[in-house]
Structures are given as structure tokens and as C-alpha cells.
Enzyme design. Structure first.
Site, mmCIF file in Angstrom:
data_model
loop_
_atom_site.group_PDB
_atom_site.id
_atom_site.type_symbol
_atom_site.label_atom_id
_atom_site.label_comp_id
_atom_site.label_asym_id
_atom_site.label_seq_id
_atom_site.Cartn_x
_atom_site.Cartn_y
_atom_site.Cartn_z
ATOM 1 N N LYS A 206 0.833 -1.097 0.032
ATOM 2 C CA LYS A 206 -0.032 0.005 0.008
ATOM 3 C C LYS A 206 0.910 1.288 0.068
ATOM 4 O O LYS A 206 1.511 1.594 0.994
ATOM 5 C CB LYS A 206 -0.735 0.099 1.233
ATOM 6 C CG LYS A 206 -2.008 1.044 1.060
ATOM 7 C CD LYS A 206 -2.743 1.618 2.254
ATOM 8 C CE LYS A 206 -1.808 2.661 2.870
ATOM 9 N NZ LYS A 206 -1.956 3.926 2.237
ATOM 10 N N GLY A 258 6.957 4.441 8.595
ATOM 11 C CA GLY A 258 6.171 5.702 8.674
ATOM 12 C C GLY A 258 6.223 6.186 10.077
ATOM 13 O O GLY A 258 7.423 6.060 10.624
ATOM 14 N N SER A 259 5.109 6.694 10.682
ATOM 15 C CA SER A 259 5.277 7.536 11.859
ATOM 16 C C SER A 259 5.613 6.487 13.120
ATOM 17 O O SER A 259 4.711 5.467 13.017
ATOM 18 C CB SER A 259 4.218 8.435 12.059
ATOM 19 O OG SER A 259 2.837 7.867 11.989
ATOM 20 N N THR A 260 5.916 6.860 14.026
ATOM 21 C CA THR A 260 5.906 6.099 15.259
ATOM 22 C C THR A 260 4.661 5.596 15.873
ATOM 23 O O THR A 260 4.199 4.715 16.406
ATOM 24 C CB THR A 260 7.077 6.601 16.291
ATOM 25 O OG1 THR A 260 8.208 6.795 15.983
ATOM 26 C CG2 THR A 260 6.720 5.955 17.495
ATOM 27 N N GLU A 280 9.963 0.469 10.525
ATOM 28 C CA GLU A 280 11.080 1.677 10.374
ATOM 29 C C GLU A 280 10.183 3.070 10.735
ATOM 30 O O GLU A 280 9.263 3.272 10.050
ATOM 31 C CB GLU A 280 11.489 1.436 8.804
ATOM 32 C CG GLU A 280 12.994 2.113 8.864
ATOM 33 C CD GLU A 280 12.740 3.396 8.262
ATOM 34 O OE1 GLU A 280 12.660 4.404 9.226
ATOM 35 O OE2 GLU A 280 12.844 3.585 7.100
ATOM 36 N N CYS A 314 13.141 10.120 7.444
ATOM 37 C CA CYS A 314 13.241 9.742 8.732
ATOM 38 C C CYS A 314 14.585 9.815 9.496
ATOM 39 O O CYS A 314 14.780 10.099 10.701
ATOM 40 C CB CYS A 314 12.711 8.252 8.740
ATOM 41 S SG CYS A 314 13.760 7.257 7.420
ATOM 42 N N GLU A 411 9.721 14.911 15.849
ATOM 43 C CA GLU A 411 10.202 14.863 14.537
ATOM 44 C C GLU A 411 9.406 15.839 13.939
ATOM 45 O O GLU A 411 8.250 15.837 13.745
ATOM 46 C CB GLU A 411 9.951 13.572 14.080
ATOM 47 C CG GLU A 411 10.258 13.065 12.603
ATOM 48 C CD GLU A 411 10.020 11.709 12.143
ATOM 49 O OE1 GLU A 411 9.043 11.118 12.407
ATOM 50 O OE2 GLU A 411 10.929 11.114 11.445
#
Ligand code: NDP
Length: 503
Positions: A206, A258-260, A280, A314, A411
Site C-alpha cells: 500500500k 512511517g510514523s511512530t 521503520e 526519517c 520529529e
């Protein structure tokens, strides 16, 4: 201009406030990449079982050029039923041939994909820039060549798996669900697909909602390379599509970048299931500059570390830690260099900083920068004229930042650098590690032993010495702490895609 001028003198000389032709500077002539090579259709379906199909959901999303805010295409939004079909197609392809194909045959397919990516490199680069807003020189010189390199590298592994893991016999896992973000749409797809396919798995991928077009062009490339139907399936859509995919019971493994925050949700959703997971996630990398560093080289590295891809990276070097004795010099030189960055049309081959990927992302960057000012940080931005349409943010440097301020902890994922200082190597290491993240770091010093001493103590998956943002398919990449787990690239990146039996 003499190198030793201070920031204030440079400002007085007009360098830091911008020089226009009227002031006696040079007029600028853009060098725009043509877009004729790309054909964007008005609408796209899903790529399932080796063909384009309409979404059963009946829904679509519009993808927009962030540099102009103009719609580019309507793209199908996959619902749960579409995800079911894609997972079923991947399962069939897995059981009916791909897992049992000899490694050397899979290698041939992957080599063909790599060659075809090279053949269509210009088209992919232009499309990536149109859909995502990144400068054409980056999509042309970094994203696309590296995507091809990942397929070449993993093609090389496909027929050598039996020798890759000492005394172990690797076997593919089955069907893998992969979710990738919008900052490197094609490259992240390549990072995910190449090792999974080399090891004999099949995939449902995706792409991100704001950048689906290169993944859909990649479907064409895979088809031309004769990747068998169903081996790779591409379901476009937003977060709900991603959530339906990663929690699908038919998957053997999930790989997410993607995001945490979303990574955490996925980990919760998969807890207690048999589905394997690699994540990741975000980062807040320290870029440490010692006083014995080659300062001009370090300044280039700092600029590359934070302004590459508008800071939508990132592993971006978003926290500059500079030794106090050279802090003023480094910050002066840095401002002088930043003032020369060209912000604007991503299709212009001279552009250094392109468009922010979406209005939402611009909102997040703006909110964090405002918070940085409220918390007492000193914000500096060069004088630059931003285009009227599209989403833009000027390169920004914060000084006077404390370790506790949000701008130094969170971030930003934008072209924003927080500068902190240190006096001793111990202090540099303590400050660098004072973050919930641990993806990457940089160290600048002419003394190799000092670089190694520092690198050993940094809690980061990747540490660059006297360089930054160097990515290579042979080298593992991944995080510690809240930056996730699992590695991508090299042998370490293959391991999460195999189960290892005893020999
Ligand atoms: P997300 O983590 O939300 O997006 C990454 C991918 O996950 C996208 O494909 C997204 O789909 C998909 N996704 C969203 N929600 C879910 C879910 N519940 N289950 C499965 N997949 C999901 O990042 P954002 O785009 O929202 O960006 C927010 C912030 O995240 C940024 O400001 C940045 O700080 C950070 N970020 C970090 C990245 C990194 O590589 N470390 C990459 C991207 C963002 P869709 O985009 O279609 O919603």
C-alpha cells in the site's frame, strides 16, 4: 567574499537577506525538466492478480501536485473487500509457483525489474516529482537509481540464499503486507519489495495516499519484467486501507515504514498473532560537529542532512550538535550557505528545496516551528520568495534551543534544524542519545579515533562519519528504541523475509 565574515557582516552585505537582480545580482533563468515523457491517466484502479481492476469499494481519492495544488488523477481507494482479494491473489501466486521457483529464476525476474526501472528512469523521476513535490535532481539522481540498485542487489541474493545464513536453511514466509510513506514513494516500495521477492514471498503493497502514482507505474514495470500475476499486488488508499491490510489474518508478515504513532498502532493490532512484523519509524538524528572537523565539508553535510527532500526524511540530521568553540563560525557559515539554496519549482533542475508534500504536513511543520518560537528558540530563515500556489516552507534554523524544547525532541519532518552546543565528547554523546528515537546520527571530526569513540556510544542504527544521508542497498538500515526494529538492506534486510530452519 572572504570566508571569515560573520553572519551580521554577511547580512549587511546582502548575502543573508537575498540579492535580487535589481540589487546588482544575476538574473536567474530556470532550467525546467519537461513533463511530456509522463502520461498521467485521469483515473487508476487497483493492481491485483496481474491486472488493473476497479475497486469494489467504489471509492476514489484525488492525488494532487503539491507544487501547484492541481489535481493529477483519481486513484481507487481500496476497502476491506479489495484488500481480501489482493491477499487472496498473493496467496495463490505464492502457492502456485513463486515460492517453488528456483532462486536463479527469481533472480532473472528481479534483474529484469531493475533494468526496466533504469529504462524508464526519467519517466519515473518526473512522475515522482509531480506527485510528491521533491526536486527533480533528487528523484533523478537518488530515488530512481537507488530503487534500481535495490532490485539489482537483491536479484544477486535470490540464487544464493542457501549460502547466506550459516548452517541454516532459509524458507520464504508467505504473503507479506507492506505499507510505505510519501517521502520516498518509489524507493521505499523498492526497499520493501526487492528482499521480499528475492526470498520467495509474495506481496500486497500500500503506497501513501498523497503519492500513489509511481507505485502504479511500478506495477507496469513489474508487468513488463514478467513478474508473474499476483506476486505483487498494489492497493491504493489512505490510512483505513493500510489498517485493513496490516490486520488482515491472511498475512504472514507485515513491514511498515512511517510514523511512530502508526507503528505503535500496528504493533498493538498484531500483538498475539502469528504475523511477523518489522517497523521503520521516525527519527531525530544528531549531527555532531567537533571543533577539529573540516568545517566547510561539515556545513555541506549539515545542509544535506536536513534540507535533502525538504527534511521529509526519517534519518534527517535535524539536531545539529556543534562544539561550543566553533559554534558561531559553523552557524555563520551555515546561514551563508543556506541563503544560496534555491527553493521553488521542483521540476527546475536547479531547485534544492521543493514543495512540502501536503497541506497537512505543512500544518504540522508550521505548528512545531511556532512552538519553537514560543519556547524561546531563535528562528532564522533566509530571505526567499516562495511560490504563491502550492505548499512551501523556507529552510529554517533554530538557535538558543534547549534539550527539552519540542523543536529539539519531536520529529518535524520538514526543513527545520535545531542547533544545540556541547563542550566535551561525553556531553555530545549524552545529548545525542537524549531522544526516544535511535535511527541515525552523524559525526564530523578529522580524527578517526574520536569518530569511532563517538560512534560506539551512539544509540542509533546508522552512524555516518564525515558524511550524511548515504544510503546503499548493501548496507543495513533501521532503528533502535522508538525508531522501530528490523533492518532493510544487505543480508540483515533479507533475514526478516525468511524463516531459518536447522540444516
Ligand atoms: P503515517 O505513519 O500516517 O503514514 C505512513 C503510511 O502508513 C501511509 O501509507 C499511511 O497511509 C499509512 N497508514 C496510516 N494509518 C495507518 C494505519 N492505522 N494502519 C496502517 N497504515 C496506516 O504518516 P503521516 O503521513 O501521517 O505523517 C505524519 C508524521 O509521521 C510526519 O510528520 C512524520 O513526522 C512522520 N513520518 C515519518 C516517516 C518515516 O519514514 N519515519 C514517514 C512518514 C511520516 P496514508 O498516507 O494513505 O494515510
Amino acid at each position: 567574499m572572504p570566508a571569515e565574515l560573520t553572519g551580521r557582516e554577511l547580512e549587511a552585505a546582502g548575502v543573508l537577506t537575498g540579492v535580487t537582480p535589481a540589487d546588482g545580482g544575476f538574473a536567474y533563468a530556470p532550467s525546467r525538466e519537461g513533463t511530456d515523457i509522463v502520461t498521467i491517466r485521469p483515473g487508476y484502479g487497483l493492481w491485483i492478480g496481474g491486472e488493473e481492476v476497479e475497486a469494489r469499494s467504489g471509492r476514489a481519492i484525488t492525488t494532487v501536485n503539491p507544487a501547484t495544488e492541481e489535481p493529477l488523477a483519481e486513484v481507487a481507494e481500496a476497502g476491506p473487500e479489495d484488500v481480501d482479494l489482493a491477499v487472496a491473489a498473493a496467496r495463490r501466486a505464492y502457492e502456485q509457483g513463486w515460492r517453488d521457483l528456483p532462486g536463479k529464476e527469481r533472480a532473472k525476474v528481479l534483474y529484469r525489474v531493475a533494468r526496466q526501472l533504469q529504462e524508464r528512469a526519467r519517466e519515473l523521476a518526473v512522475l515522482e516529482t509531480l506527485d510528491g513535490g521533491k526536486p527533480i535532481k533528487e528523484s533523478r539522481d537518488v530515488d530512481v537509481p537507488l530503487a534500481a540498485a535495490h532490485f539489482f542487489h537483491h536479484a544477486g541474493w535470490a540464487d544464493k540464499l542457501d549460502w547466506a545464513f550459516a548452517n541454516r536453511t532459509p524458507a520464504p514466509l508467505g504473503v507479506v503486507g507492506q505499507v510505505v510513506p510519501w517521502n520516498f514513494p518509489l524507493l521505499m516500495a523498492a526497499w520493501k519489495l526487492a528482499p521480499a521477492l528475492a526470498a520467495g514471498n509474495t506481496v500486497v503493497l500500500k503506497p501513501a495516499e498523497t503519492t500513489p502514482l509511481t507505485a502504479l507505474l511500478l506495477a507496469e514495470v513489474l508487468d513488463e519484467a514478467e513478474v508473474p500475476p499476483g506476486v505483487v499486488n498494489i492497493v491504493t488508499g489512505g490510512g483505513a486501507t493500510g489498517a485493513a491490510l496490516v490486520s488482515h489474518p491472511g498475512l504472514d508478515k507485515v513491514a511498515f515504514t512511517g510514523s511512530t504513532t502508526v507503528g505503535r498502532q500496528i504493533q498493538e493490532a498484531l500483538a498475539g498473532t502469528r504475523t511477523r512484523l518489522t517497523l521503520e519509524l521516525g527519527g531525530k538524528a544528531a549531527n555532531i560537529v567537533y571543533d577539529d572537523a573540516a568545517i566547510d565539508q561539515a556545513v555541506e553535510g549539515i545542509v544535506n542532512g536536513i534540507f535533502f527532500n525538504q527534511g521529509h526524511v526519517c534519518c534527517a540530521g535535524s539536531r545539529l550538535l556543534v562544539q561550543e568553540s566553533v559554534a558561531e563560525l559553523v552557524v555563520d557559515k551555515l546561514k551563508r550557505r543556506i541563503a544560496t539554496l534555491r527553493v521553488g519549482d521542483p521540476l527546475d533542475k536547479n531547485t534544492d528545496v521543493g514543495a512540502i508534500n501536503s497541506a497537512e504536513q505543512l500544518g504540522r511543520i508550521t505548528a512545531l516551528v511556532d512552538a519553537g518560537v514560543e519556547e524561546g528558540g531563535e528562528r532564522w530563515q533566509p530571505a526567499c520568495t516562495l511560490p504563491e500556489r502550492g505548499w512551501w516552507f523556507p529552510p529554517t534554523v533554530f538557535t538558543g534551543v534547549s534539550q527539552t524544547s519540542r523543536i529539539a525532541r519531536e520529529e518535524v519532518f520538514g526543513p527545520v534544524l535545531a542547533v544545540l552546543t556541547f563542550r566535551t565528547p561525553e556531553e555530545a554523546v549524552a545529548k545525542a542519545n537524549n531522544t526516544p528515537y535511535g535511527l541515525s546520527a552523524g559525526v564530523w571530526s578529522e580524527k578517526g579515533s574520536k569518530v569511532l569513540w563517538t560512534a560506539e556510544r551512539l544509540k542509533a542504527g546508522v552512524v555516518w562519519a564525515n558524511t550524511f544521508n548515504k544510503l546503499d542497498p548493501t548496507s543495513p538500515f533501521g532503528g533502535f528504541k522508538e525508531s522501530g526494529f528490523g533492518r532493510e538492506g544487505g543480508l540483515h534486510g533479507l533475514e526478516p523475509y525468511v524463516s531459518l530452519g536447522r540444516r
